[in-house]
Structures are given as C-alpha cells and as structure tokens.
Design a protein around this motif. Structure first.
Motif, PDB file in Angstrom:
ATOM      1  N   ILE A  44      37.820  41.614  43.144  1.00  0.00           N
ATOM      2  CA  ILE A  44      36.921  41.758  42.174  1.00  0.00           C
ATOM      3  C   ILE A  44      37.565  40.852  41.221  1.00  0.00           C
ATOM      4  O   ILE A  44      38.453  40.197  41.217  1.00  0.00           O
ATOM      5  CB  ILE A  44      37.268  43.215  41.661  1.00  0.00           C
ATOM      6  CG1 ILE A  44      36.887  44.672  42.882  1.00  0.00           C
ATOM      7  CG2 ILE A  44      36.915  43.452  40.258  1.00  0.00           C
ATOM      8  CD1 ILE A  44      36.983  45.602  42.398  1.00  0.00           C
ATOM      9  N   ILE A  45      36.458  40.517  40.807  1.00  0.00           N
ATOM     10  CA  ILE A  45      36.907  39.287  39.493  1.00  0.00           C
ATOM     11  C   ILE A  45      36.574  39.673  38.173  1.00  0.00           C
ATOM     12  O   ILE A  45      35.304  40.160  37.608  1.00  0.00           O
ATOM     13  CB  ILE A  45      36.201  37.867  39.359  1.00  0.00           C
ATOM     14  CG1 ILE A  45      35.939  37.505  40.998  1.00  0.00           C
ATOM     15  CG2 ILE A  45      36.243  37.557  38.183  1.00  0.00           C
ATOM     16  CD1 ILE A  45      35.891  36.243  40.899  1.00  0.00           C
ATOM     17  N   GLU A  46      37.481  40.005  37.223  1.00  0.00           N
ATOM     18  CA  GLU A  46      37.185  41.172  35.408  1.00  0.00           C
ATOM     19  C   GLU A  46      36.979  39.928  34.757  1.00  0.00           C
ATOM     20  O   GLU A  46      37.745  39.021  35.125  1.00  0.00           O
ATOM     21  CB  GLU A  46      38.654  41.830  35.399  1.00  0.00           C
ATOM     22  CG  GLU A  46      38.250  41.907  34.432  1.00  0.00           C
ATOM     23  CD  GLU A  46      39.941  42.857  33.477  1.00  0.00           C
ATOM     24  OE1 GLU A  46      39.773  43.784  32.640  1.00  0.00           O
ATOM     25  OE2 GLU A  46      40.456  42.418  34.282  1.00  0.00           O
ATOM     26  N   ALA A  47      35.418  39.938  34.075  1.00  0.00           N
ATOM     27  CA  ALA A  47      35.709  39.014  33.634  1.00  0.00           C
ATOM     28  C   ALA A  47      35.111  40.046  31.994  1.00  0.00           C
ATOM     29  O   ALA A  47      33.827  40.452  32.524  1.00  0.00           O
ATOM     30  CB  ALA A  47      34.175  38.289  33.767  1.00  0.00           C
TER      31      ALA A  47
ATOM     32  N   THR B 106      39.652  37.391  36.100  1.00  0.00           N
ATOM     33  CA  THR B 106      40.578  37.489  36.729  1.00  0.00           C
ATOM     34  C   THR B 106      40.297  38.007  37.740  1.00  0.00           C
ATOM     35  O   THR B 106      39.537  39.109  38.169  1.00  0.00           O
ATOM     36  CB  THR B 106      41.767  38.761  35.968  1.00  0.00           C
ATOM     37  OG1 THR B 106      42.095  37.327  34.373  1.00  0.00           O
ATOM     38  CG2 THR B 106      43.358  38.759  36.577  1.00  0.00           C
ATOM     39  N   ILE B 107      40.890  37.733  39.079  1.00  0.00           N
ATOM     40  CA  ILE B 107      40.809  38.127  40.509  1.00  0.00           C
ATOM     41  C   ILE B 107      41.699  38.843  40.853  1.00  0.00           C
ATOM     42  O   ILE B 107      42.752  39.080  40.503  1.00  0.00           O
ATOM     43  CB  ILE B 107      40.824  36.473  41.575  1.00  0.00           C
ATOM     44  CG1 ILE B 107      40.399  37.239  42.619  1.00  0.00           C
ATOM     45  CG2 ILE B 107      42.356  36.224  41.375  1.00  0.00           C
ATOM     46  CD1 ILE B 107      40.528  36.237  43.948  1.00  0.00           C
ATOM     47  N   TYR B 108      41.099  40.109  41.264  1.00  0.00           N
ATOM     48  CA  TYR B 108      42.357  40.935  41.672  1.00  0.00           C
ATOM     49  C   TYR B 108      41.600  41.069  43.227  1.00  0.00           C
ATOM     50  O   TYR B 108      40.653  41.592  43.730  1.00  0.00           O
ATOM     51  CB  TYR B 108      41.780  42.937  41.002  1.00  0.00           C
ATOM     52  CG  TYR B 108      42.741  42.375  39.492  1.00  0.00           C
ATOM     53  CD1 TYR B 108      43.543  42.065  39.083  1.00  0.00           C
ATOM     54  CD2 TYR B 108      40.876  42.705  38.433  1.00  0.00           C
ATOM     55  CE1 TYR B 108      44.213  42.396  38.396  1.00  0.00           C
ATOM     56  CE2 TYR B 108      41.901  42.845  37.013  1.00  0.00           C
ATOM     57  CZ  TYR B 108      43.067  41.919  36.934  1.00  0.00           C
ATOM     58  OH  TYR B 108      43.408  42.090  36.135  1.00  0.00           O
ATOM     59  N   ARG B 109      42.476  41.352  44.744  1.00  0.00           N
ATOM     60  CA  ARG B 109      42.132  41.065  45.751  1.00  0.00           C
ATOM     61  C   ARG B 109      42.379  42.547  46.160  1.00  0.00           C
ATOM     62  O   ARG B 109      41.479  43.169  47.406  1.00  0.00           O
ATOM     63  CB  ARG B 109      43.293  40.111  46.556  1.00  0.00           C
ATOM     64  CG  ARG B 109      43.263  39.215  46.218  1.00  0.00           C
ATOM     65  CD  ARG B 109      43.982  38.058  47.532  1.00  0.00           C
ATOM     66  NE  ARG B 109      43.353  38.585  48.395  1.00  0.00           N
ATOM     67  CZ  ARG B 109      44.729  38.232  49.709  1.00  0.00           C
ATOM     68  NH1 ARG B 109      45.449  38.237  49.013  1.00  0.00           N
ATOM     69  NH2 ARG B 109      43.958  39.363  50.349  1.00  0.00           N
ATOM     70  N   ALA B 110      42.217  43.552  45.712  1.00  0.00           N
ATOM     71  CA  ALA B 110      42.483  45.395  45.556  1.00  0.00           C
ATOM     72  C   ALA B 110      41.629  45.609  44.693  1.00  0.00           C
ATOM     73  O   ALA B 110      41.444  45.985  43.601  1.00  0.00           O
ATOM     74  CB  ALA B 110      43.596  45.415  46.258  1.00  0.00           C
ATOM     75  N   PRO B 111      41.363  46.861  45.258  1.00  0.00           N
ATOM     76  CA  PRO B 111      40.178  48.124  44.466  1.00  0.00           C
ATOM     77  C   PRO B 111      41.421  48.171  43.711  1.00  0.00           C
ATOM     78  O   PRO B 111      41.116  48.306  42.011  1.00  0.00           O
ATOM     79  CB  PRO B 111      39.592  48.790  44.856  1.00  0.00           C
ATOM     80  CG  PRO B 111      40.333  49.538  46.751  1.00  0.00           C
ATOM     81  CD  PRO B 111      40.816  48.122  46.633  1.00  0.00           C
TER      82      PRO B 111
END
Length: 143
Positions: free
Chosen positions: A102-105, A75-80
């Motif tokens: 950030i990519i959450e895996a 899942t991509i997150y464009r902000a911290p």
C-alpha cells in the motif's frame, strides 16, 4: 493528481507555501511558491504517464527480472496493518492482480498490484518509508 481526481492541491508549512492546479491536459497549470528564505522556483510541467500504463519496466541488472515501480510519491506499507504479515516476501508467487503493498498519499491508501505473474526475488524498499514516483519497490522473476 490525475489518478486521484485532484484538480487543486495546497500545502502550507511554517514559511513555505505551495499551490498546484491541474490543467485539462494533465500538466500543472498554475504553480505558486512562497518561501521567506529563497526565491520562488517554478518547475517545467512534466507529462503524466498515460492512463493504464503499467508501473513495470525491465530491470537493468537482470534482463529476465521485472521491477514493480512506485506509481506515486508517498509512504509505503508492506502490510495492511501493523499487526498483520507482509502482503508479499521474497519467494512469494504473485499474479497481475496480487496486492504487493500500500502507498499512502495525502491520507489515501492506494493498493499497488504486481501487474505481472512471477516470483518476488527482491524487496527494494523498507516498510513505512517514503517512496518516490518511479522508484523500484520489488523485483519479480516472470513465470
């Protein structure tokens, strides 16, 4: 699995179960599937990219642009954080070490770096959405 030093992975949801074990050469050594409604599907192991291989490739639509591609599924997150601004937007200047998202895996937050110097010309994904391996995330015009 190799990038995060995972040698075994197991997922179980309702009537579905998958178990993967990584072999010494990086391919899937054992795959077990159980599903009450379908027959098991055993995929052919795919080779993993060589360590240090950049996640960048020339864009087909614009020969002078470079794509930053997802190095993993997640899942991509464009902000911290939800309250913070985006790491980069269209027009942002980036360098090889600039974190673009950030990519959450598997509950692990992985910083994705630009790996090139240039200006962001396109954002190809929406925040907090799933991404696939190799999916374009951003396009950069090299400087």
């Amino acid at each position: 699995m190799k990038k995060n030093s995972i040698s075994e992975f197991e997922l179980e949801k309702q009537d579905f179960k998958i178990k993967l074990k990584r072999g010494a050469n990086g391919t899937i050594q054992t795959a077990q599937y159980e599903d009450a409604q379908t027959l098991p599907y055993i995929p052919t192991p795919l080779p993993l990219p060589a360590p240090g291989t950049p996640a960048l490739q020339a864009a087909a639509s614009a020969p002078n642009e470079v794509e930053i591609k997802s190095p993993m599924i997640g899942t991509i997150y464009r902000a911290p954080s939800p309250e913070a601004g985006h790491y980069v937007d269209i027009g942002s200047e980036v360098g090889p070490e600039t974190v673009v998202c950030i990519i959450e895996a598997m509950k692990v937050m992985n910083e994705i770096k630009a790996e090139a110097r240039g200006v962001i010309t396109q954002v190809c994904v929406e925040n907090a959405k799933p991404v696939e391996f190799g999916q374009p995330l951003f396009k950069i015009r090299p400087t």
